[in-house]
Write a protein that holds these residues in place. Structure first.
Motif, PDB file in Angstrom:
ATOM      1  N   TYR A  35       0.880  -1.158   0.000  1.00 12.09           N
ATOM      2  CA  TYR A  35       0.000   0.000   0.000  1.00 12.09           C
ATOM      3  C   TYR A  35       0.917   1.207   0.000  1.00 12.09           C
ATOM      4  O   TYR A  35       2.045   1.127   0.497  1.00 12.09           O
ATOM      5  CB  TYR A  35      -0.839   0.039   1.284  1.00 12.09           C
ATOM      6  CG  TYR A  35      -2.281  -0.335   1.133  1.00 12.09           C
ATOM      7  CD1 TYR A  35      -3.119   0.368   0.285  1.00 12.09           C
ATOM      8  CD2 TYR A  35      -2.824  -1.367   1.881  1.00 12.09           C
ATOM      9  CE1 TYR A  35      -4.458   0.040   0.169  1.00 12.09           C
ATOM     10  CE2 TYR A  35      -4.156  -1.696   1.776  1.00 12.09           C
ATOM     11  CZ  TYR A  35      -4.968  -0.992   0.922  1.00 12.09           C
ATOM     12  OH  TYR A  35      -6.290  -1.320   0.807  1.00 12.09           O
ATOM     13  N   THR A  36       0.447   2.315  -0.496  1.00  9.93           N
ATOM     14  CA  THR A  36       1.240   3.525  -0.365  1.00  9.93           C
ATOM     15  C   THR A  36       1.003   4.066   1.042  1.00  9.93           C
ATOM     16  O   THR A  36      -0.057   3.846   1.638  1.00  9.93           O
ATOM     17  CB  THR A  36       0.848   4.600  -1.398  1.00  9.93           C
ATOM     18  OG1 THR A  36      -0.501   4.964  -1.180  1.00  9.93           O
ATOM     19  CG2 THR A  36       1.057   4.091  -2.823  1.00  9.93           C
ATOM     20  N   LYS A  58       4.097   6.449  13.467  1.00  9.78           N
ATOM     21  CA  LYS A  58       4.838   5.798  14.554  1.00  9.78           C
ATOM     22  C   LYS A  58       4.544   4.292  14.577  1.00  9.78           C
ATOM     23  O   LYS A  58       5.442   3.469  14.702  1.00  9.78           O
ATOM     24  CB  LYS A  58       4.474   6.435  15.894  1.00  9.78           C
ATOM     25  CG  LYS A  58       5.237   5.867  17.084  1.00  9.78           C
ATOM     26  CD  LYS A  58       4.763   6.517  18.374  1.00  9.78           C
ATOM     27  CE  LYS A  58       5.463   6.017  19.593  1.00  9.78           C
ATOM     28  NZ  LYS A  58       5.462   4.613  19.806  1.00  9.78           N
ATOM     29  N   ALA A  59       3.260   3.934  14.432  1.00 11.77           N
ATOM     30  CA  ALA A  59       2.878   2.516  14.431  1.00 11.77           C
ATOM     31  C   ALA A  59       3.498   1.795  13.235  1.00 11.77           C
ATOM     32  O   ALA A  59       3.991   0.666  13.362  1.00 11.77           O
ATOM     33  CB  ALA A  59       1.358   2.382  14.404  1.00 11.77           C
ATOM     34  N   LEU A  60       3.505   2.433  12.074  1.00 10.53           N
ATOM     35  CA  LEU A  60       4.103   1.830  10.876  1.00 10.53           C
ATOM     36  C   LEU A  60       5.602   1.602  11.055  1.00 10.53           C
ATOM     37  O   LEU A  60       6.122   0.540  10.710  1.00 10.53           O
ATOM     38  CB  LEU A  60       3.840   2.696   9.654  1.00 10.53           C
ATOM     39  CG  LEU A  60       2.411   2.646   9.118  1.00 10.53           C
ATOM     40  CD1 LEU A  60       2.161   3.784   8.140  1.00 10.53           C
ATOM     41  CD2 LEU A  60       2.124   1.305   8.466  1.00 10.53           C
ATOM     42  N   TYR A  61       6.297   2.582  11.600  1.00 14.81           N
ATOM     43  CA  TYR A  61       7.739   2.416  11.777  1.00 14.81           C
ATOM     44  C   TYR A  61       8.056   1.362  12.827  1.00 14.81           C
ATOM     45  O   TYR A  61       9.067   0.666  12.735  1.00 14.81           O
ATOM     46  CB  TYR A  61       8.417   3.766  12.051  1.00 14.81           C
ATOM     47  CG  TYR A  61       8.538   4.557  10.766  1.00 14.81           C
ATOM     48  CD1 TYR A  61       9.514   4.236   9.817  1.00 14.81           C
ATOM     49  CD2 TYR A  61       7.645   5.560  10.445  1.00 14.81           C
ATOM     50  CE1 TYR A  61       9.606   4.910   8.608  1.00 14.81           C
ATOM     51  CE2 TYR A  61       7.728   6.241   9.240  1.00 14.81           C
ATOM     52  CZ  TYR A  61       8.703   5.907   8.331  1.00 14.81           C
ATOM     53  OH  TYR A  61       8.787   6.564   7.129  1.00 14.81           O
ATOM     54  N   VAL A  72       9.544   1.556   1.684  1.00 14.74           N
ATOM     55  CA  VAL A  72      10.485   1.880   0.609  1.00 14.74           C
ATOM     56  C   VAL A  72       9.998   3.115  -0.145  1.00 14.74           C
ATOM     57  O   VAL A  72       8.826   3.206  -0.500  1.00 14.74           O
ATOM     58  CB  VAL A  72      10.594   0.688  -0.378  1.00 14.74           C
ATOM     59  CG1 VAL A  72      11.530   1.013  -1.526  1.00 14.74           C
ATOM     60  CG2 VAL A  72      11.022  -0.576   0.339  1.00 14.74           C
ATOM     61  N   GLU A  73      10.929   4.034  -0.413  1.00 21.89           N
ATOM     62  CA  GLU A  73      10.584   5.184  -1.240  1.00 21.89           C
ATOM     63  C   GLU A  73      11.017   4.871  -2.662  1.00 21.89           C
ATOM     64  O   GLU A  73      12.158   4.493  -2.916  1.00 21.89           O
ATOM     65  CB  GLU A  73      11.270   6.453  -0.751  1.00 21.89           C
ATOM     66  CG  GLU A  73      10.778   7.673  -1.488  1.00 21.89           C
ATOM     67  CD  GLU A  73      11.275   8.978  -0.903  1.00 21.89           C
ATOM     68  OE1 GLU A  73      11.181   9.988  -1.602  1.00 21.89           O
ATOM     69  OE2 GLU A  73      11.743   8.981   0.244  1.00 21.89           O
ATOM     70  N   VAL A  78       6.093   6.674  -1.231  1.00 26.23           N
ATOM     71  CA  VAL A  78       6.497   5.785  -0.146  1.00 26.23           C
ATOM     72  C   VAL A  78       5.545   4.592  -0.152  1.00 26.23           C
ATOM     73  O   VAL A  78       4.330   4.742  -0.017  1.00 26.23           O
ATOM     74  CB  VAL A  78       6.464   6.492   1.225  1.00 26.23           C
ATOM     75  CG1 VAL A  78       6.868   5.533   2.336  1.00 26.23           C
ATOM     76  CG2 VAL A  78       7.378   7.716   1.220  1.00 26.23           C
ATOM     77  N   LYS A  79       6.118   3.394  -0.343  1.00 23.81           N
ATOM     78  CA  LYS A  79       5.314   2.173  -0.405  1.00 23.81           C
ATOM     79  C   LYS A  79       5.609   1.307   0.812  1.00 23.81           C
ATOM     80  O   LYS A  79       6.735   1.244   1.288  1.00 23.81           O
ATOM     81  CB  LYS A  79       5.631   1.392  -1.685  1.00 23.81           C
ATOM     82  CG  LYS A  79       5.206   2.134  -2.940  1.00 23.81           C
ATOM     83  CD  LYS A  79       5.492   1.333  -4.176  1.00 23.81           C
ATOM     84  CE  LYS A  79       5.031   2.104  -5.418  1.00 23.81           C
ATOM     85  NZ  LYS A  79       5.252   1.357  -6.630  1.00 23.81           N
TER      86      LYS A  79
END
Length: 190
Positions: A35-36, A58-61, A72-73, A78-79
């Motif tokens: 997902y983007t 924060k949760a994604l990282y 990944v950019e 950013v994907k």
């Protein structure tokens, strides 16, 4: 609500976004699941007015640190890709969502869908994990290694076989009549 509870809910919602994608595409594993970043943030903020971008990022990282996703950019975008561990978590969640949907929305046709297994004693821990996993998904434990569900679930059982190692010992059967049916019907509210 504590920050930890709020954070756990955000992580669960992120996994739900991927699970919805998996269900929508009707495949057992996404070949290049992503997902983007913008799409995930937009989806979560639309569904949950009390969240903000900072909380979601924060949760994604953190999910990246736990090696469930990769961020990944590429081409100014950013994907977010699911890693193998993340795919297993998402597949489990999507199986649970599908089975819950069937329990709520389908009319029972009087048949029982059973899985049974005979995991060797040497793999006892895997057998215990499989038992807990089936219960978590909503199956009824009929006997120690026999589980029942009231709706067709062959596809879901196939997915379980792909992600739970001991599930290779599972067999699927359809029954029209079983003993103690009234007790099981009460369990499933049929």
């Amino acid at each position: 609500m504590s920050k930890e509870n709020q954070y756990g809910k955000i992580v669960k919602k992120i996994i739900d976004v991927f699970a919805d994608l998996l269900i929508a595409t009707k495949v057992s594993y996404l070949p290049s699941p992503y997902y983007t970043l913008g799409k995930i943030i937009k989806t979560l903020l639309e569904e949950n007015k009390n969240l903000n971008k900072k909380q979601v990022k924060k949760a994604l990282y953190d999910l990246k640190k736990r090696q469930l996703i990769d961020i990944v950019e590429k081409n100014n975008e950013v994907k977010i890709y699911l890693k193998e561990k993340g795919q297993q978590k998402v597949v489990t969640r999507s199986i649970k969502l599908l089975l819950d949907y069937k329990r709520k929305e389908k009319k029972w046709d009087g048949r029982w869908f059973m899985v049974f297994f005979d995991v060797p004693e040497i793999e006892k821990q895997k057998r215990e994990f499989l038992r807990k996993y089936l219960k978590k998904l909503g199956f009824y434990q009929y006997q120690k290694s026999v589980y029942i569900f009231p709706f067709e679930c062959k596809k879901e059982v196939g997915l379980i076989k792909k992600i739970v190692e001991a599930a290779k010992y599972m067999k699927y059967i359809i029954a029209e009549e079983i003993e103690e049916e009234e007790k099981i019907k009460r369990y499933f509210n049929l």
